[in-house]
Design an enzyme around this catalytic site. Structure first.
Site, PDB file in Angstrom:
ATOM      1  N   SER A 108      35.686  39.835  19.743  1.00  0.00           N
ATOM      2  CA  SER A 108      34.850  40.308  20.843  1.00  0.00           C
ATOM      3  C   SER A 108      33.768  41.280  20.371  1.00  0.00           C
ATOM      4  O   SER A 108      34.014  42.159  19.548  1.00  0.00           O
ATOM      5  CB  SER A 108      35.716  40.999  21.896  1.00  0.00           C
ATOM      6  OG  SER A 108      34.902  41.574  22.899  1.00  0.00           O
ATOM      7  N   SER A 143      32.324  43.190  22.647  1.00  0.00           N
ATOM      8  CA  SER A 143      32.252  44.163  23.741  1.00  0.00           C
ATOM      9  C   SER A 143      32.314  45.619  23.280  1.00  0.00           C
ATOM     10  O   SER A 143      31.519  46.448  23.749  1.00  0.00           O
ATOM     11  CB  SER A 143      33.354  43.888  24.759  1.00  0.00           C
ATOM     12  OG  SER A 143      33.091  42.680  25.442  1.00  0.00           O
ATOM     13  N   LYS A 178      41.350  37.270  34.903  1.00  0.00           N
ATOM     14  CA  LYS A 178      40.368  37.582  35.948  1.00  0.00           C
ATOM     15  C   LYS A 178      40.924  37.368  37.359  1.00  0.00           C
ATOM     16  O   LYS A 178      40.638  38.144  38.270  1.00  0.00           O
ATOM     17  CB  LYS A 178      39.101  36.752  35.756  1.00  0.00           C
ATOM     18  CG  LYS A 178      38.263  37.174  34.557  1.00  0.00           C
ATOM     19  CD  LYS A 178      36.967  36.386  34.495  1.00  0.00           C
ATOM     20  CE  LYS A 178      36.123  36.798  33.304  1.00  0.00           C
ATOM     21  NZ  LYS A 178      34.826  36.077  33.269  1.00  0.00           N
ATOM     22  N   ASN A 208      36.032  40.899  36.877  1.00  0.00           N
ATOM     23  CA  ASN A 208      35.908  41.151  35.441  1.00  0.00           C
ATOM     24  C   ASN A 208      35.530  42.597  35.128  1.00  0.00           C
ATOM     25  O   ASN A 208      35.270  42.936  33.984  1.00  0.00           O
ATOM     26  CB  ASN A 208      34.899  40.190  34.800  1.00  0.00           C
ATOM     27  CG  ASN A 208      33.466  40.534  35.141  1.00  0.00           C
ATOM     28  OD1 ASN A 208      33.194  41.169  36.158  1.00  0.00           O
ATOM     29  ND2 ASN A 208      32.540  40.098  34.308  1.00  0.00           N
ATOM     30  N   ASP A 250      29.608  38.889  36.398  1.00  0.00           N
ATOM     31  CA  ASP A 250      29.205  37.587  35.865  1.00  0.00           C
ATOM     32  C   ASP A 250      27.935  37.063  36.530  1.00  0.00           C
ATOM     33  O   ASP A 250      27.046  36.538  35.868  1.00  0.00           O
ATOM     34  CB  ASP A 250      30.324  36.555  36.065  1.00  0.00           C
ATOM     35  CG  ASP A 250      31.471  36.733  35.093  1.00  0.00           C
ATOM     36  OD1 ASP A 250      31.235  37.245  33.988  1.00  0.00           O
ATOM     37  OD2 ASP A 250      32.608  36.365  35.435  1.00  0.00           O
ATOM     38  N   ASN A 268      38.052  13.698  32.237  1.00  0.00           N
ATOM     39  CA  ASN A 268      39.289  13.200  32.858  1.00  0.00           C
ATOM     40  C   ASN A 268      39.243  13.250  34.380  1.00  0.00           C
ATOM     41  O   ASN A 268      40.094  13.856  35.039  1.00  0.00           O
ATOM     42  CB  ASN A 268      40.491  14.008  32.350  1.00  0.00           C
ATOM     43  CG  ASN A 268      40.597  13.989  30.831  1.00  0.00           C
ATOM     44  OD1 ASN A 268      40.380  12.963  30.198  1.00  0.00           O
ATOM     45  ND2 ASN A 268      40.918  15.136  30.250  1.00  0.00           N
ATOM     46  N   GLU A 272      41.508  12.887  42.979  1.00  0.00           N
ATOM     47  CA  GLU A 272      41.947  14.178  43.509  1.00  0.00           C
ATOM     48  C   GLU A 272      41.073  15.316  42.983  1.00  0.00           C
ATOM     49  O   GLU A 272      40.685  16.213  43.740  1.00  0.00           O
ATOM     50  CB  GLU A 272      43.410  14.442  43.122  1.00  0.00           C
ATOM     51  CG  GLU A 272      44.432  13.534  43.801  1.00  0.00           C
ATOM     52  CD  GLU A 272      44.499  12.143  43.178  1.00  0.00           C
ATOM     53  OE1 GLU A 272      45.079  11.243  43.811  1.00  0.00           O
ATOM     54  OE2 GLU A 272      43.961  11.957  42.056  1.00  0.00           O
ATOM     55  N   GLY A 329      23.912  32.485  25.754  1.00  0.00           N
ATOM     56  CA  GLY A 329      24.395  33.498  26.670  1.00  0.00           C
ATOM     57  C   GLY A 329      24.623  34.875  26.067  1.00  0.00           C
ATOM     58  O   GLY A 329      25.327  35.686  26.681  1.00  0.00           O
TER      59      GLY A 329
END
Length: 264
Positions: free
Chosen positions: A14, A16, A60, A81, A93, A139, A143, A225
């Site tokens: 990370s 962060s 989260k 978050n 986010d 996939n 449903e 990002g």
């Protein structure tokens, strides 16, 4: 010294702490930001008291249900978050994504192909007009298709292996396909990318994914990002202690974070 950090699993890579500790330094806040890995949230909070923290996979939604109250930024997303010392839950986010993606496509009624529909993908899907949004996943079952359509107001759903060539204004990747160490993979083909006007990849490690290489080769606008991560951090500091930052400071942190990523 106040204690802040990132709560989740498998946090070793990370960025962060690097970002947040610079932000504290800029504002002269006597605080330290660290990584906190845990397999049990309740046990973690019995022995740890933080002045604020961020949350990542897989917690989260769990934290959403544990908060004392929810800020409007988190209420409609079902995920938190960012949490302050009063255990109020926020979500940064949306702010981070909209601020970041707007550099290449600022029209949120644009025709968008969203790759993936997990936690980040679901947040991104809610930013766009459902009639102009195509969600591509693997996939497909009847449903699963119906579940996504019900969740996002009749959005178009397609198989990620069979995407129509449809001149999208923006392709946005929210899947982990192409993330280090799987750097030679792309969720879609060069042909699909070549028919779009812009490509955004939430992945930032590697800095230029295979998907973004396809965009570069096709002369299509693109970005990753990395700055979304920085914008999210900046918003967290606002929620924690009303932290304010100059645009020049944010631009410098983005530059330094890219440099730090290159070293790893």
């Amino acid at each position: 010294m106040e204690k802040f950090g990132l709560l989740g699993k498998k946090l070793g890579h990370s960025l962060s702490p690097f970002i947040h500790n610079i932000l504290f330094e800029i504002n002269g806040v006597n605080a330290q930001y660290k990584l906190y890995e845990t397999d049990d949230l309740k046990e973690f909070f019995k022995s740890n008291k933080l002045d604020g923290f961020n949350v990542t996979i897989p917690y989260k939604k769990d934290i959403f249900n544990m908060c004392q109250s929810l800020h409007s930024s988190a209420q409609n997303l079902g995920a938190v978050n960012c949490v302050d010392r009063g255990f109020v839950g926020y979500n940064t986010d949306v702010y981070g994504y909209r601020k970041s993606v707007s550099e290449i496509e600022s029209d949120f009624s644009a025709k968008v192909l969203l790759l993936g529909c997990g936690g980040v993908g679901s947040m991104i899907a809610k930013q766009y007009d459902s009639k102009n949004l195509w969600v591509a996943i693997r996939n497909l079952t009847e449903e699963r298709v119906q579940e996504i359509k019900d969740k996002f107001d009749g959005v178009n759903v397609v198989d990620i292996q069979n995407i129509p060539i449809d001149n999208f204004d923006l392709i946005c990747n929210s899947t982990p396909i192409g993330m280090f160490p799987d750097i030679n993979s792309s969720p879609v083909s060069q042909r699909v990318v070549g028919q779009s006007k812009a490509v955004y990849d939430t992945i930032y490690n590697p800095y230029q994914t295979k998907l973004l290489s396809y965009a570069q080769n096709a002369n299509v606008k693109y970005k990753n990002g990395l700055d979304m991560l920085v914008f999210q951090a900046v918003k967290s500091h606002f929620y924690w202690y009303n932290g304010q930052f100059e645009e020049s400071d944010i631009a410098e942190i983005i530059r330094l974070t890219k440099k730090e990523l290159d070293k790893r």
